[in-house]
Design a protein around this motif. Structure first.
Motif, PDB file in Angstrom:
ATOM      1  N   HIS A 189     -14.895 -17.122 -96.025  1.00 39.66           N
ATOM      2  CA  HIS A 189     -14.437 -17.191 -94.623  1.00 39.66           C
ATOM      3  C   HIS A 189     -15.524 -17.851 -93.753  1.00 39.66           C
ATOM      4  N   ARG A 247     -15.530 -21.557 -94.252  1.00 45.01           N
ATOM      5  CA  ARG A 247     -14.379 -22.237 -93.652  1.00 45.01           C
ATOM      6  C   ARG A 247     -14.465 -22.238 -92.125  1.00 45.01           C
ATOM      7  N   ASN A 250     -14.188 -25.376 -89.782  1.00 46.92           N
ATOM      8  CA  ASN A 250     -13.317 -25.479 -88.594  1.00 46.92           C
ATOM      9  C   ASN A 250     -14.129 -25.931 -87.385  1.00 46.92           C
ATOM     10  N   LEU A 306      -8.817 -19.487 -86.115  1.00 43.85           N
ATOM     11  CA  LEU A 306      -8.044 -20.442 -86.924  1.00 43.85           C
ATOM     12  C   LEU A 306      -8.071 -20.043 -88.394  1.00 43.85           C
ATOM     13  N   ASP A 307      -9.211 -19.583 -88.872  1.00 44.07           N
ATOM     14  CA  ASP A 307      -9.247 -19.195 -90.286  1.00 44.07           C
ATOM     15  C   ASP A 307      -8.509 -17.884 -90.528  1.00 44.07           C
ATOM     16  N   ARG A 320      -4.917 -18.577 -90.904  1.00 42.30           N
ATOM     17  CA  ARG A 320      -4.659 -19.150 -92.232  1.00 42.30           C
ATOM     18  C   ARG A 320      -4.694 -18.068 -93.307  1.00 42.30           C
ATOM     19  N   ARG A 345      -1.637 -15.737 -93.174  1.00 42.90           N
ATOM     20  CA  ARG A 345      -0.438 -16.420 -93.682  1.00 42.90           C
ATOM     21  C   ARG A 345      -0.461 -16.488 -95.220  1.00 42.90           C
ATOM     22  N   THR A 346      -1.598 -16.891 -95.789  1.00 44.70           N
ATOM     23  CA  THR A 346      -1.689 -16.989 -97.259  1.00 44.70           C
ATOM     24  C   THR A 346      -1.422 -15.636 -97.894  1.00 44.70           C
ATOM     25  N   GLU A 365      -1.275 -27.227 -88.890  1.00 38.38           N
ATOM     26  CA  GLU A 365      -1.122 -26.310 -90.023  1.00 38.38           C
ATOM     27  C   GLU A 365       0.192 -25.538 -89.978  1.00 38.38           C
ATOM     28  N   VAL A 397       1.110 -23.047 -88.170  1.00 36.83           N
ATOM     29  CA  VAL A 397       0.930 -21.597 -88.097  1.00 36.83           C
ATOM     30  C   VAL A 397       1.963 -20.946 -87.177  1.00 36.83           C
ATOM     31  N   TRP A 401       5.550 -21.085 -88.430  1.00 38.25           N
ATOM     32  CA  TRP A 401       5.729 -20.118 -89.521  1.00 38.25           C
ATOM     33  C   TRP A 401       5.935 -18.712 -88.970  1.00 38.25           C
TER      34      TRP A 401
END
Ligand code: FE2
Length: 260
Positions: free
Chosen positions: A38, A41, A45, A151-152, A155, A158-159, A227, A229, A232
């Motif tokens: 994290h 990433r 970002n 932002l991470d 992500r 969601r994953t 992305e 996001v 989704w």
């Protein structure tokens, strides 16, 4: 001037610090591994946002360093308390600052002011409310770390939802179920939600949506849209009139801010 390569030095230090939490076979606890990647990433970002903003030199170096180090506190937190819940342990932004003050090698006197700005960005990255007075030199660092972090997390959540393992990330929430009434009222009136009112995944996603009002920079909104996001979230959140109004206001805000 901040010494050349502070960000490179910070990456080396952080990697060594994280190594100190590995077991005798060299393995890191999987939940610490999540925080290790994290951090990297979030730094990436920050690099994308900074490039969209045209940052260079010292500002860029400090922004990347603060982003990389922002979750330093997670490692001693998990090691000592076995949880990432600040309420059941210690505020991890504060703990990160304290850890860096104690363990990060001394920066040269000329860089001391910028280092303080970085430490402030680490301390404030997870605070619901920011203090009114933040120095103009620290403010961009505080902002870029908060945007890059969110932002991470968007992500990551969601994953984990898509892979049906959200409880690995958020062990205390119910993966199914509707909204808690108190939270729906809170987001509709205040445009933000508190974790105390979060019981289900839908609740958590609502709180995450409210983070959009906290994002600072146009490139952050651009990344969010690229992305997919928000679209989704719009797709998977259970429809409910009060909540639909809130979602529409989030989408409108994101659109406006991206072109601001
Ligand atoms: Fe954090």
């Amino acid at each position: 001037m901040v010494r050349v390569g502070l960000h490179v030095a910070a990456e080396k230090w952080l990697s060594g610090y994280i190594d100190s939490f590995r077991d005798e076979k060299g393995a890191l606890h999987p939940l610490m591994e999540v925080k290790r990647t994290h951090g990297l990433r979030v730094r990436d970002n920050a690099s994308m946002i900074a490039s969209g903003l045209g940052w260079s030199g010292e500002l860029l170096e400090c922004g990347l360093t603060a982003a990389l180090l922002h979750d330093t506190g997670r490692f001693p937190q998990f090691s000592r308390w076995g949880t990432y819940y600040d309420g059941a342990s210690q505020d991890h932004g504060d703990l990160g600052e304290k850890t860096l003050r104690e363990l990060f090698p001394a920066v040269d006197a000329a860089s001391a002011g910028r280092w303080e700005d970085i430490l402030l960005a680490v301390r404030l990255h997870n605070k619901k409310e920011l203090p009114k007075e933040i120095s103009p030199s620290a403010l961009p660092l505080v902002r870029i770390v908060r945007d890059s972090d969110k932002l991470d997390v968007f992500r990551l959540v969601r994953t984990h939802v898509e892979e049906n393992r959200i409880n690995d990330l958020l062990p205390r929430i119910a993966p199914a179920g509707g909204y808690s009434e108190a939270l729906v009222r809170e987001v509709a009136s205040e445009r933000r939600g508190s974790y105390n009112n979060v019981h289900s995944l839908s609740d958590f996603l609502l709180v995450q949506l409210s983070w959009v009002f906290d994002l600072n920079f146009a490139p952050s909104f651009h990344m969010l849209r690229k992305e997919g996001v928000l679209s989704w979230m719009e797709r998977i959140l259970p429809p409910e009139e009060t909540v639909n109004g809130f979602i529409r206001s989030v989408l409108r805000h994101a659109e406006l801010m991206e072109s601001a």
